[in-house]
Design a protein around this motif. Sequence first.
Motif, PDB file in Angstrom:
ATOM      1  N   TYR A 219      44.098  44.929  30.150  1.00  0.00           N
ATOM      2  CA  TYR A 219      45.159  45.934  29.993  1.00  0.00           C
ATOM      3  C   TYR A 219      45.903  46.200  31.299  1.00  0.00           C
TER       4      TYR A 219
ATOM      5  N   GLY B 230      44.933  46.287  37.124  1.00  0.00           N
ATOM      6  CA  GLY B 230      45.158  45.836  38.493  1.00  0.00           C
ATOM      7  C   GLY B 230      43.949  45.942  39.399  1.00  0.00           C
ATOM      8  N   LYS B 231      42.822  46.326  38.845  1.00  0.00           N
ATOM      9  CA  LYS B 231      41.630  46.488  39.670  1.00  0.00           C
ATOM     10  C   LYS B 231      41.204  45.155  40.313  1.00  0.00           C
TER      11      LYS B 231
ATOM     12  N   ASN C  79      45.768  39.803  38.427  1.00  0.00           N
ATOM     13  CA  ASN C  79      46.166  40.461  37.175  1.00  0.00           C
ATOM     14  C   ASN C  79      47.448  39.844  36.613  1.00  0.00           C
TER      15      ASN C  79
ATOM     16  N   MET D 116      46.499  36.878  34.654  1.00  0.00           N
ATOM     17  CA  MET D 116      46.004  37.261  33.324  1.00  0.00           C
ATOM     18  C   MET D 116      47.190  37.495  32.379  1.00  0.00           C
TER      19      MET D 116
ATOM     20  N   PRO E 153      37.068  46.555  34.316  1.00  0.00           N
ATOM     21  CA  PRO E 153      36.588  47.525  33.334  1.00  0.00           C
ATOM     22  C   PRO E 153      36.556  46.958  31.912  1.00  0.00           C
ATOM     23  N   ARG E 154      37.244  45.841  31.704  1.00  0.00           N
ATOM     24  CA  ARG E 154      37.261  45.223  30.377  1.00  0.00           C
ATOM     25  C   ARG E 154      36.250  44.084  30.291  1.00  0.00           C
TER      26      ARG E 154
ATOM     27  N   ILE F 261      36.005  41.287  31.744  1.00  0.00           N
ATOM     28  CA  ILE F 261      36.514  39.914  31.723  1.00  0.00           C
ATOM     29  C   ILE F 261      35.994  39.218  32.979  1.00  0.00           C
TER      30      ILE F 261
ATOM     31  N   ILE G  65      36.950  37.156  35.400  1.00  0.00           N
ATOM     32  CA  ILE G  65      38.194  36.581  35.911  1.00  0.00           C
ATOM     33  C   ILE G  65      37.908  35.324  36.736  1.00  0.00           C
TER      34      ILE G  65
HETATM   35  S1  SF4 Z   1      41.600  41.454  34.332  1.00  0.00           S
HETATM   36 FE1  SF4 Z   1      40.391  43.336  34.193  1.00  0.00          FE
HETATM   37  S2  SF4 Z   1      40.583  44.259  36.248  1.00  0.00           S
HETATM   38 FE2  SF4 Z   1      42.197  42.718  36.077  1.00  0.00          FE
HETATM   39  S3  SF4 Z   1      43.994  43.847  35.358  1.00  0.00           S
HETATM   40 FE3  SF4 Z   1      42.967  43.013  33.536  1.00  0.00          FE
HETATM   41  S4  SF4 Z   1      41.631  44.658  32.845  1.00  0.00           S
HETATM   42 FE4  SF4 Z   1      42.194  45.157  34.963  1.00  0.00          FE
END
Ligand code: SF4
Lengths: 290, 215
Positions: free
Chosen positions: B30, B33-34, B50, B53, B84-85, B87, B89
């Motif tokens: 979502y 940006g973390k 992000n 993504m 927080p999701r 994923i 990355i």
């Molecule tokens: S990948 Fe996870 S941490 Fe990065 S922007 Fe998406 S939800 Fe946020």
Amino acid sequence: MRYAYFPGCSLHSTAKEYDLSTKAVAGTLGIELIEIPEWICCGATPAHITMHLLSLALPVKNLLLAKKMDSYEVATCCAACFNRLKVANHFMENDSVHRDKVNEIIGEQYSGEVKVRHFLDILINVFWLKNLSERIIKRLDNLKVACYYGCLLTRPGEVTQFDDVEEPHLMDDLMKILGVEPVDWPYKTECCGASFSLTKTDIVLKLSGDILQMAYDEGAQAIVVACPLCQSNLDLRQAMINKKFKKNFDMPILYFTQLVGLALGIDPLKLGLNKHIVNPLKLIKSVGVL
Amino acid sequence: MKWFISHDTLRSLFQETLEKDCGEKVSHCYQCGKCSAGCPISFQMDYLPNQIMRMVQLGMEDQVLSSRTIWLCASCLTCTVRCPREIDIAEIMDYLRRRAYKKQVIPLEETEIPLFNKIFLRNIELFGRLYEMGLIGMFNLLSGEFFKDFSCAPKMFLKRKIGIFPHRAKNIREIRDIFKRSGKLAHSKKDRLLHPKLLFLNLFRKFIGKIEKLK
Ligand code: SF4
Ligand code: SF4
């Protein structure tokens, strides 16, 4: 206590002092480390970037070699190898699709039965800190260090099951037992650029330079690490960092095993303290250990 | 004009393939940006994690695969432990790099890292354990940086930290078999390990760079 020991490529070359000091400490404490015969490289970062199955098959091959020694626990010191072995085990245990494919590649059956432990974890959670504290001959008072865990030792938490991912404390606990004062600093798990040492040296210099600066600002006299890649980036590249950013860091980068060894009264040469690029002997003398 | 990204735009074929192949749910991102906030390499990337993504969600496969970001990612897993999701990355970055290799997309800017990875693996395939001298020599030769890190070498030799000769593995046959079968199962041919096109491009760019410096 008996473990199949997986040193990994770095501990046989650029990080010889880590290997030496680990064996010396284990020997003194009566922890038996038997090197896995004919172990092979775990594939490190290039394998998982390039070929996923290969990045699982190489560690699994090593775990199978350990199993053939009748050893169901592997001890390793390199944070990167530790991470790759743990990840491979995680897949073999929980993911039947990958398990079948990897077993086909290796030509043997394996489903994650060999457990993998980092030597730091063995010292703290198997040998126990209390037992260790009884064996200490020389307390290393007057020494202030920054414990640097790096990125791969604790992550991902559910796979390594090692320590807190954001605020690890195992190494700090160990240092306190030795009498060393760990500084409270924010860069415990920052990345040093690890695998880019050869390819993107500029990035490594910037990231490692930041880590040195932060440790220095917090008053650390040395940085303590548990990963050969972190050590070589901070130690070997320190002169280049000084030149590039016009600094004059003279910060020894020590392995936790070397400090444990000193506290156990082991001879510094047996701990490989003469093998560092930034000489730590001056500092060790100044705190009155030698 | 405001342009709202709707639920339809976010269902690209690329995203679906990725989710199926590597099991990570990019669609859950979502855009908080973390991941980018904690990424140690973000200062060098062309797209932040992000943004990558989002680009996957939008199906911008070509831009993603030829970005510098996917090669510059250091696999430090900071983003993965923080998302927080939930994923992974870093795993997605791995997947994208492997896809780029497979499709032979050669990034225009970051040629050293893909080259290094292949030389590293070739080294393991030949010796079973890493032969540092071979790795450094080969990398310097093929990347056109002949004298890189020359100043470090004497120190390393003096401290006996780097060996001149490779380790001889007794089980080298088995190791090569593992490489061969992994390649077959992943449908990646072994000869792609060192692609001539990549080498040529690399040396050419270095050469041009040197000439420009001379000017
Ligand atoms: S990948 Fe996870 S941490 Fe990065 S922007 Fe998406 S939800 Fe946020
Ligand atoms: S794993 Fe890659 S994208 Fe994620 S924080 Fe580390 S360098 Fe950045």
